[in-house]
Every structure is written in structure tokens, then in C-alpha cells.
Design a protein around this motif. Sequence first.
Motif, mmCIF file in Angstrom:
data_model
loop_
_atom_site.group_PDB
_atom_site.id
_atom_site.type_symbol
_atom_site.label_atom_id
_atom_site.label_comp_id
_atom_site.label_asym_id
_atom_site.label_seq_id
_atom_site.Cartn_x
_atom_site.Cartn_y
_atom_site.Cartn_z
ATOM 1 N N ASN A 160 16.750 11.610 6.906
ATOM 2 C CA ASN A 160 16.804 10.220 7.372
ATOM 3 C C ASN A 160 15.442 9.827 7.939
ATOM 4 N N CYS A 161 14.569 9.362 7.077
ATOM 5 C CA CYS A 161 13.184 9.098 7.434
ATOM 6 C C CYS A 161 12.869 7.609 7.422
ATOM 7 N N ILE A 162 11.990 7.217 8.292
ATOM 8 C CA ILE A 162 11.474 5.857 8.320
ATOM 9 C C ILE A 162 10.086 5.877 7.678
ATOM 10 N N TYR A 163 9.856 4.908 6.803
ATOM 11 C CA TYR A 163 8.558 4.765 6.146
ATOM 12 C C TYR A 163 7.974 3.400 6.491
ATOM 13 N N VAL A 164 6.666 3.348 6.665
ATOM 14 C CA VAL A 164 5.987 2.075 6.908
ATOM 15 C C VAL A 164 4.846 1.919 5.923
ATOM 16 N N SER A 165 4.490 0.665 5.686
ATOM 17 C CA SER A 165 3.389 0.350 4.785
ATOM 18 C C SER A 165 2.857 -1.022 5.175
ATOM 19 N N THR A 166 1.733 -1.368 4.627
ATOM 20 C CA THR A 166 1.170 -2.699 4.844
ATOM 21 C C THR A 166 0.912 -3.350 3.497
ATOM 22 N N CYS A 206 -1.689 -8.037 5.278
ATOM 23 C CA CYS A 206 -1.509 -7.413 6.599
ATOM 24 C C CYS A 206 -0.090 -7.500 7.144
ATOM 25 N N ASP A 207 0.885 -7.839 6.315
ATOM 26 C CA ASP A 207 2.278 -7.739 6.746
ATOM 27 C C ASP A 207 2.652 -6.266 6.810
ATOM 28 N N ILE A 208 3.635 -5.957 7.626
ATOM 29 C CA ILE A 208 4.110 -4.583 7.747
ATOM 30 C C ILE A 208 5.479 -4.495 7.083
ATOM 31 N N LYS A 209 5.651 -3.480 6.251
ATOM 32 C CA LYS A 209 6.912 -3.224 5.562
ATOM 33 C C LYS A 209 7.514 -1.952 6.150
ATOM 34 N N ILE A 210 8.837 -1.980 6.355
ATOM 35 C CA ILE A 210 9.554 -0.832 6.901
ATOM 36 C C ILE A 210 10.775 -0.578 6.024
ATOM 37 N N ARG A 211 11.011 0.694 5.710
ATOM 38 C CA ARG A 211 12.209 1.056 4.938
ATOM 39 C C ARG A 211 12.742 2.389 5.432
ATOM 40 N N GLN A 237 0.852 -1.175 0.000
ATOM 41 C CA GLN A 237 0.000 0.000 0.000
ATOM 42 C C GLN A 237 0.898 1.239 0.000
ATOM 43 N N ASP A 238 0.321 2.414 0.058
ATOM 44 C CA ASP A 238 1.111 3.643 0.075
ATOM 45 C C ASP A 238 2.039 3.679 1.287
ATOM 46 N N TRP A 239 3.261 4.142 1.058
ATOM 47 C CA TRP A 239 4.218 4.292 2.140
ATOM 48 C C TRP A 239 3.860 5.521 2.961
ATOM 49 N N GLN A 240 3.963 5.420 4.282
ATOM 50 C CA GLN A 240 3.681 6.544 5.172
ATOM 51 C C GLN A 240 4.960 6.917 5.902
ATOM 52 N N LYS A 241 5.295 8.190 5.850
ATOM 53 C CA LYS A 241 6.500 8.695 6.510
ATOM 54 C C LYS A 241 6.211 8.919 7.992
ATOM 55 N N SER A 242 7.172 8.571 8.836
ATOM 56 C CA SER A 242 7.028 8.792 10.266
ATOM 57 C C SER A 242 6.855 10.272 10.561
ATOM 58 N N ASP A 279 15.447 0.654 -1.278
ATOM 59 C CA ASP A 279 15.296 -0.678 -1.873
ATOM 60 C C ASP A 279 15.427 -1.801 -0.846
ATOM 61 N N THR A 280 15.920 -1.450 0.348
ATOM 62 C CA THR A 280 16.014 -2.429 1.430
ATOM 63 C C THR A 280 14.762 -2.310 2.282
ATOM 64 N N VAL A 281 13.977 -3.381 2.320
ATOM 65 C CA VAL A 281 12.697 -3.368 3.021
ATOM 66 C C VAL A 281 12.662 -4.524 4.010
ATOM 67 N N ILE A 282 12.291 -4.220 5.240
ATOM 68 C CA ILE A 282 12.104 -5.234 6.270
ATOM 69 C C ILE A 282 10.619 -5.565 6.318
#
Length: 65
Positions: A17-23, A27-32, A4-9, A38-41
Amino acid sequence: MAVQDWQKSSYSGDAANCIYVSTTVDCDIKIRESDDPDTVITTTPDTLRALLRGIKEGEFDHLTT
């Protein structure tokens, strides 16, 4: 899995130096991090919740000294 759309903290403000999260639709959570987008947890809500709880309770403070 579609992200889904990435959301900036909101704590990042205008900093570079920003953290972004998405789902994902599963319902998994992605963090970059903005410096290496390009590196996504990928994690689950329960695992992320446990990590955040541990951080708030100081469980990992010994790693910063």
C-alpha cells in the motif's frame, strides 16, 4: 499535462500500500495510491503544503477517533 516520473514514498518501504507522487510540467502535484493507480489526485504545491501543515499540527486528529 505530462506527468514526470512517479516517486514512491520512502515511508512505504516494501509494503504493497504505497503512495506515489509526481509533478507535471505546469508544477501541479499528482498523488496516487498503488492499489488504485488509475485514480490520481491533482493539487497545487501551496494546497498540499497547507494540508501537510494541518496534518502535522493535529488539525484533523478528530477525524480518526
